[in-house]
Write an enzyme that holds these catalytic residues in place. Structure first.
Site, PDB file in Angstrom:
ATOM      1  N   GLY A   1      -9.631   5.124  -5.538  1.00 31.55           N
ATOM      2  CA  GLY A   1      -8.372   4.408  -5.758  1.00 31.55           C
ATOM      3  C   GLY A   1      -7.231   4.937  -4.911  1.00 31.55           C
ATOM      4  O   GLY A   1      -7.404   5.291  -3.732  1.00 31.55           O
ATOM      5  N   VAL A   2      -6.081   5.024  -5.521  1.00 28.99           N
ATOM      6  CA  VAL A   2      -4.877   5.424  -4.792  1.00 28.99           C
ATOM      7  C   VAL A   2      -4.990   6.889  -4.329  1.00 28.99           C
ATOM      8  O   VAL A   2      -4.493   7.252  -3.258  1.00 28.99           O
ATOM      9  CB  VAL A   2      -3.615   5.144  -5.652  1.00 28.99           C
ATOM     10  CG1 VAL A   2      -3.464   6.088  -6.810  1.00 28.99           C
ATOM     11  CG2 VAL A   2      -2.373   5.142  -4.786  1.00 28.99           C
ATOM     12  N   ASP A   3      -5.662   7.704  -5.106  1.00 29.29           N
ATOM     13  CA  ASP A   3      -5.883   9.115  -4.757  1.00 29.29           C
ATOM     14  C   ASP A   3      -6.642   9.215  -3.420  1.00 29.29           C
ATOM     15  O   ASP A   3      -6.236   9.946  -2.501  1.00 29.29           O
ATOM     16  CB  ASP A   3      -6.692   9.755  -5.898  1.00 29.29           C
ATOM     17  CG  ASP A   3      -6.710  11.268  -5.867  1.00 29.29           C
ATOM     18  OD1 ASP A   3      -5.945  11.856  -5.091  1.00 29.29           O
ATOM     19  OD2 ASP A   3      -7.490  11.859  -6.639  1.00 29.29           O
TER      20      ASP A   3
ATOM     21  N   ASN B   1      -6.667  13.199 -10.357  1.00 23.91           N
ATOM     22  CA  ASN B   1      -7.454  13.593 -11.532  1.00 23.91           C
ATOM     23  C   ASN B   1      -7.244  15.092 -11.780  1.00 23.91           C
ATOM     24  O   ASN B   1      -6.586  15.770 -10.994  1.00 23.91           O
ATOM     25  CB  ASN B   1      -8.934  13.227 -11.346  1.00 23.91           C
ATOM     26  CG  ASN B   1      -9.534  13.851 -10.111  1.00 23.91           C
ATOM     27  OD1 ASN B   1      -9.267  15.031  -9.813  1.00 23.91           O
ATOM     28  ND2 ASN B   1     -10.314  13.103  -9.363  1.00 23.91           N
TER      29      ASN B   1
ATOM     30  N   GLY C   1      -5.834   1.843 -13.060  1.00 27.67           N
ATOM     31  CA  GLY C   1      -7.032   1.465 -12.313  1.00 27.67           C
ATOM     32  C   GLY C   1      -8.259   1.919 -13.078  1.00 27.67           C
ATOM     33  O   GLY C   1      -8.519   1.440 -14.194  1.00 27.67           O
ATOM     34  N   VAL C   2      -8.957   2.866 -12.514  1.00 20.85           N
ATOM     35  CA  VAL C   2     -10.189   3.398 -13.111  1.00 20.85           C
ATOM     36  C   VAL C   2      -9.933   3.944 -14.526  1.00 20.85           C
ATOM     37  O   VAL C   2     -10.798   3.839 -15.396  1.00 20.85           O
ATOM     38  CB  VAL C   2     -10.767   4.513 -12.202  1.00 20.85           C
ATOM     39  CG1 VAL C   2     -11.946   5.215 -12.841  1.00 20.85           C
ATOM     40  CG2 VAL C   2     -11.183   3.931 -10.863  1.00 20.85           C
TER      41      VAL C   2
ATOM     42  N   SER D   1      -2.708   5.456 -14.007  1.00 24.58           N
ATOM     43  CA  SER D   1      -3.700   5.213 -15.085  1.00 24.58           C
ATOM     44  C   SER D   1      -4.192   3.765 -15.184  1.00 24.58           C
ATOM     45  O   SER D   1      -5.041   3.483 -16.026  1.00 24.58           O
ATOM     46  CB  SER D   1      -3.185   5.626 -16.476  1.00 24.58           C
ATOM     47  OG  SER D   1      -3.278   7.017 -16.652  1.00 24.58           O
TER      48      SER D   1
ATOM     49  N   ASP E   1       0.878  -1.168   0.000  1.00 25.50           N
ATOM     50  CA  ASP E   1       0.000   0.000   0.000  1.00 25.50           C
ATOM     51  C   ASP E   1       0.923   1.228   0.000  1.00 25.50           C
ATOM     52  O   ASP E   1       1.730   1.389   0.927  1.00 25.50           O
ATOM     53  CB  ASP E   1      -0.855  -0.061   1.271  1.00 25.50           C
ATOM     54  CG  ASP E   1      -1.709   1.169   1.478  1.00 25.50           C
ATOM     55  OD1 ASP E   1      -1.554   2.168   0.744  1.00 25.50           O
ATOM     56  OD2 ASP E   1      -2.545   1.137   2.401  1.00 25.50           O
TER      57      ASP E   1
END
Ligand code: ADP
Length: 170
Positions: A32-34, A24, A119-120, A117, A10
């Site tokens: 997600g990671v954000d 974004n 993931g989603v 980039s 993580d």
């Protein structure tokens, strides 16, 4: 030349000088990671991002890291995958380049990247891992680069396999 390493972990728990956030365009947080980075850093991170007024795809901005065990968060905005003929590869390489350039300017020695980039935003992991490794090798081979250690932090086994494969190829 920097030392490149792949780990399954993580990213919010990693102790390095700088962690990279796959943000974004608004820089106001997301999933997600954000989301994980904002939760772990605390509300001060959002307060630091808000006045920056967003970030363009392929670019990067730097903030403090607040409650994270590192000095800086480098926020970059990866491309949304839309088939591959929309300069997604160029935009992803540009993310890595701008993150490393910012890190270098702040005398960062160790940096951790998530799979930007992948993931989603839907970028296929194998070409993305190749771009990540090649971009880092390219940048860090410059003689005056401050960065000595680059961690690719993977959230799953497939992602880890893709990075290990990309590292073997270079
Ligand atoms: P993007 O919108 O750029 O695709 P995501 O956050 O959706 O960003 O996903 C990017 C990558 O980060 C994915 O491989 C996802 O599994 C991974 N990821 C999600 N949370 C974490 C975390 N806490 N640490 C490391 N990687 C993470």
């Amino acid at each position: 030349m920097a030392f490149l390493k792949v780990v399954k972990d993580d990213i919010t728990t990693i102790t390095v000088d700088a962690v990279v956030n796959a943000a974004n365009n608004s820089l106001l947080g997301g999933g997600g990671v954000d989301g994980a980075i904002h939760r772990a850093a605390g509300p001060e991170l959002l307060a630091a991002c808000r006045p920056l007024g967003g970030c363009e795809t392929g670019n990067a901005v730097l903030t403090a890291a607040f409650r994270l065990p590192c000095r800086y968060v480098i926020h970059t905005v990866g491309p949304i995958w839309s088939g591959g003929s929309n300069n997604e590869a160029g935009a992803l390489a540009s993310c890595y380049h701008h993150c490393l350039q910012l890190a270098d300017r702040h005398a960062v020695v160790s940096i951790a990247f998530p799979a930007i980039s992948c993931g989603v935003y839907g970028f296929p992991i194998y070409p993305a891992a190749k771009i990540a490794v090649e971009s880092v090798m390219d940048y860090c081979s410059q003689t005056h680069c401050s960065i000595k250690s680059v961690l690719f932090v993977c959230f799953g086994d497939e992602v880890k396999m893709a990075y290990e494969g990309a590292l073997k190829q270079v």
